[in-house]
Write a protein that holds these residues in place. Structure first.
Motif, PDB file in Angstrom:
ATOM      1  N   LEU A   1      27.040  56.416  57.619  1.00 44.23           N
ATOM      2  CA  LEU A   1      26.946  56.116  56.091  1.00 44.23           C
ATOM      3  C   LEU A   1      25.694  55.085  55.774  1.00 44.23           C
ATOM      4  O   LEU A   1      25.350  55.385  54.674  1.00 44.23           O
ATOM      5  CB  LEU A   1      28.510  55.150  55.874  1.00 44.23           C
ATOM      6  N   ILE A   2      25.407  54.418  56.714  1.00 42.66           N
ATOM      7  CA  ILE A   2      24.113  53.606  56.479  1.00 42.66           C
ATOM      8  C   ILE A   2      22.742  54.631  56.374  1.00 42.66           C
ATOM      9  O   ILE A   2      21.902  54.409  55.495  1.00 42.66           O
ATOM     10  CB  ILE A   2      23.888  52.861  57.749  1.00 42.66           C
TER      11      ILE A   2
ATOM     12  N   LEU B   1      29.413  50.844  51.961  1.00 48.46           N
ATOM     13  CA  LEU B   1      28.781  52.010  52.465  1.00 48.46           C
ATOM     14  C   LEU B   1      29.118  53.486  52.087  1.00 48.46           C
ATOM     15  O   LEU B   1      28.366  54.151  51.871  1.00 48.46           O
ATOM     16  CB  LEU B   1      28.573  51.769  53.791  1.00 48.46           C
ATOM     17  N   SER B   2      30.374  53.278  51.944  1.00 49.57           N
ATOM     18  CA  SER B   2      31.126  54.782  51.504  1.00 49.57           C
ATOM     19  C   SER B   2      30.543  55.119  50.041  1.00 49.57           C
ATOM     20  O   SER B   2      30.358  56.498  49.917  1.00 49.57           O
ATOM     21  CB  SER B   2      32.390  54.712  51.819  1.00 49.57           C
ATOM     22  N   VAL B   3      30.712  54.263  49.305  1.00 43.11           N
ATOM     23  CA  VAL B   3      29.985  54.493  47.977  1.00 43.11           C
ATOM     24  C   VAL B   3      28.820  54.792  47.827  1.00 43.11           C
ATOM     25  O   VAL B   3      28.480  55.874  47.166  1.00 43.11           O
ATOM     26  CB  VAL B   3      30.636  53.296  46.850  1.00 43.11           C
ATOM     27  N   LEU B   4      28.066  53.929  48.301  1.00 36.97           N
ATOM     28  CA  LEU B   4      26.463  54.176  48.277  1.00 36.97           C
ATOM     29  C   LEU B   4      26.125  55.391  48.970  1.00 36.97           C
ATOM     30  O   LEU B   4      25.357  56.228  48.729  1.00 36.97           O
ATOM     31  CB  LEU B   4      25.769  52.981  49.099  1.00 36.97           C
ATOM     32  N   GLY B   5      26.905  55.655  50.162  1.00 39.49           N
ATOM     33  CA  GLY B   5      26.583  57.003  50.983  1.00 39.49           C
ATOM     34  C   GLY B   5      26.794  58.323  50.371  1.00 39.49           C
ATOM     35  O   GLY B   5      26.206  59.090  50.172  1.00 39.49           O
TER      36      GLY B   5
ATOM     37  N   LEU C   1      37.142  69.297  52.452  1.00 40.15           N
ATOM     38  CA  LEU C   1      36.933  68.036  53.397  1.00 40.15           C
ATOM     39  C   LEU C   1      36.225  68.394  54.437  1.00 40.15           C
ATOM     40  O   LEU C   1      36.285  67.401  55.602  1.00 40.15           O
ATOM     41  CB  LEU C   1      38.438  67.510  53.729  1.00 40.15           C
ATOM     42  N   LYS C   2      35.403  69.279  54.552  1.00 43.04           N
ATOM     43  CA  LYS C   2      34.576  69.912  55.763  1.00 43.04           C
ATOM     44  C   LYS C   2      33.265  69.267  55.804  1.00 43.04           C
ATOM     45  O   LYS C   2      32.472  69.684  56.640  1.00 43.04           O
ATOM     46  CB  LYS C   2      34.790  71.309  56.003  1.00 43.04           C
ATOM     47  N   SER C   3      32.743  68.348  54.761  1.00 46.51           N
ATOM     48  CA  SER C   3      31.492  67.820  54.801  1.00 46.51           C
ATOM     49  C   SER C   3      31.166  67.022  55.917  1.00 46.51           C
ATOM     50  O   SER C   3      32.190  66.203  56.391  1.00 46.51           O
ATOM     51  CB  SER C   3      30.890  67.526  53.612  1.00 46.51           C
ATOM     52  N   LYS C   4      29.938  66.693  56.772  1.00 50.94           N
ATOM     53  CA  LYS C   4      29.802  65.534  57.455  1.00 50.94           C
ATOM     54  C   LYS C   4      29.912  64.363  56.995  1.00 50.94           C
ATOM     55  O   LYS C   4      30.317  63.554  57.631  1.00 50.94           O
ATOM     56  CB  LYS C   4      28.212  65.699  58.160  1.00 50.94           C
ATOM     57  N   TYR C   5      29.684  64.040  55.667  1.00 49.74           N
ATOM     58  CA  TYR C   5      29.919  62.645  55.398  1.00 49.74           C
ATOM     59  C   TYR C   5      31.418  62.486  55.080  1.00 49.74           C
ATOM     60  O   TYR C   5      31.726  61.481  55.491  1.00 49.74           O
ATOM     61  CB  TYR C   5      29.261  62.703  53.674  1.00 49.74           C
ATOM     62  N   THR C   6      32.259  63.345  54.726  1.00 51.89           N
ATOM     63  CA  THR C   6      33.418  63.238  54.584  1.00 51.89           C
ATOM     64  C   THR C   6      33.951  62.837  55.756  1.00 51.89           C
ATOM     65  O   THR C   6      34.946  61.757  56.199  1.00 51.89           O
ATOM     66  CB  THR C   6      34.388  64.049  53.980  1.00 51.89           C
ATOM     67  N   PHE C   7      33.597  63.505  57.220  1.00 54.11           N
ATOM     68  CA  PHE C   7      34.074  63.323  58.343  1.00 54.11           C
ATOM     69  C   PHE C   7      33.942  61.958  58.707  1.00 54.11           C
ATOM     70  O   PHE C   7      34.666  61.066  59.260  1.00 54.11           O
ATOM     71  CB  PHE C   7      33.584  64.553  59.130  1.00 54.11           C
ATOM     72  N   ASN C   8      32.527  61.591  58.928  1.00 56.76           N
ATOM     73  CA  ASN C   8      32.141  60.328  58.925  1.00 56.76           C
ATOM     74  C   ASN C   8      32.723  59.041  58.504  1.00 56.76           C
ATOM     75  O   ASN C   8      33.131  58.026  58.983  1.00 56.76           O
ATOM     76  CB  ASN C   8      30.624  60.045  59.108  1.00 56.76           C
ATOM     77  N   MET C   9      32.939  59.231  57.062  1.00 54.28           N
ATOM     78  CA  MET C   9      33.486  58.138  56.322  1.00 54.28           C
ATOM     79  C   MET C   9      34.908  58.181  56.736  1.00 54.28           C
ATOM     80  O   MET C   9      35.448  56.859  56.972  1.00 54.28           O
ATOM     81  CB  MET C   9      33.667  58.534  54.862  1.00 54.28           C
TER      82      MET C   9
ATOM     83  N   TYR D   1      22.384  66.044  49.944  1.00 53.70           N
ATOM     84  CA  TYR D   1      22.626  66.972  50.899  1.00 53.70           C
ATOM     85  C   TYR D   1      23.863  68.047  50.369  1.00 53.70           C
ATOM     86  O   TYR D   1      24.132  68.950  50.759  1.00 53.70           O
ATOM     87  CB  TYR D   1      23.470  66.205  51.963  1.00 53.70           C
ATOM     88  N   LYS D   2      24.708  67.543  49.366  1.00 55.54           N
ATOM     89  CA  LYS D   2      25.751  68.623  48.752  1.00 55.54           C
ATOM     90  C   LYS D   2      25.014  69.581  47.972  1.00 55.54           C
ATOM     91  O   LYS D   2      24.298  69.537  47.207  1.00 55.54           O
ATOM     92  CB  LYS D   2      26.896  67.707  47.629  1.00 55.54           C
TER      93      LYS D   2
END
Length: 295
Positions: A142-143, A281-285, A225-233, A293-294
């Motif tokens: 997220l950072i 971090l979730s909001v900023l990311g 829900l399969k994006s890397k962002y969603t998974f890490n968040m 990326y999207k």
């Protein structure tokens, strides 16, 4: 741990020989400190005459050890994983030595005076190590999303891919250990209390954690829900179930596994701080992820 973490972050953006040398030196020192930690656990085991994870202080030390063990295994080729694990392990050890943790060696409660202490508790508490690694790797991702720019996008993308792969591996290991530990706990419960399952708060929250992390692991099968962002968040916030299972049940609820016996304790401010930072971090990311990326 903080020095290595900073050096590894610098290495993402500026790869040079000095930085690599500092990373290797830090990894060697971390390995030595892990051996020292292991010897300390062994000495405590020898002095007490039982496995050194029978109370709050000992279990925290053991979780720290398990976290570092899996960090060394998963971080063999990932300095970022090793640095992140070392950082979070140092935080766990700091918590273990706060005033509300009693480090004294005491006699075992009769129900814990069993070989199952070495099997069930060792496995289920060890599972918290990989989950902790998963949480800290999720936060680092997220950072990295939050500081992404058009100029550094490619370098950060490589780091995020590395983190996500190891995050999934760590989460899978933790889930397998938690499931095995839960089943073994049922066998011990039948021997001690005459039943396999009784919806005790600890049992219930262990089951909730299994369900939460099973969902996280299978999110990639859901198109939205399969994006890397969603998974890490989600791996960051899923850790709240482990915090409740490990600390919340012991100190907030009453049950056969509880140390509190009905006396509630305040939730540490550090946990609220972690939640607030994670949300920010979730909001900023998300905004950076959406921009760069999207597709």
């Amino acid at each position: 741990s903080l020095l290595m973490f900073i050096v590894v972050i610098i290495n993402i953006f500026n790869d040079n020989k000095l930085v690599k040398t500092l990373i290797k030196l830090s990894a060697f020192i971390i390995g030595l400190l892990f051996v020292y930690h292991t010897i300390g656990l062994g000495i405590r085991w020898y002095i007490s005459g039982h496995a050194p994870w029978s109370n709050g202080y000992e279990s925290m030390i053991y979780v720290s050890w398990a976290t570092m063990l899996f960090g060394l295994i998963l971080g063999r080729k990932s300095a970022l994983t090793l640095a992140a694990t070392t950082f979070v392990t140092s935080m766990l050890l700091m918590v273990a030595h706060w005033n509300w943790m009693d480090p004294s060696i005491g006699n075992l409660v009769p129900v814990l005076d069993s070989y199952w202490l070495m099997v069930h508790v060792a496995i289920i508490v060890a599972s918290y190590g990989p989950f902790t690694i998963s949480m800290i790797l999720g936060m680092i991702a997220l950072i990295l999303y939050s500081v992404t720019t058009q100029k550094n996008k490619e370098k950060i993308k490589l780091a995020i891919n590395e983190i996500t792969t190891i995050n999934e591996m760590s989460l899978t290991i933790g889930l397998v250990l938690l499931v095995i530990g839960n089943f073994l706990g049922g066998i011990w419960a039948n021997e001690s209390w005459g039943r396999y399952w009784g919806w005790d708060p600890k049992e219930t929250w262990a089951l909730i954690s299994i369900m939460v992390y099973s969902f996280v692991l299978h999110m990639r099968l859901i198109p939205g829900l399969k994006s890397k962002y969603t998974f890490n968040m989600v791996t960051v916030f899923a850790f709240t179930s482990i915090l409740m299972t490990y600390l919340g049940v012991n100190h907030l609820l009453s049950g056969l596994h509880s140390y509190a016996q009905g006396e509630s304790a305040a939730i540490p401010n550090q946990i609220w701080g972690w939640l607030v930072i994670s949300i920010i971090l979730s909001v900023l990311g998300y905004f950076r992820f959406k921009k760069y990326y999207k597709k």
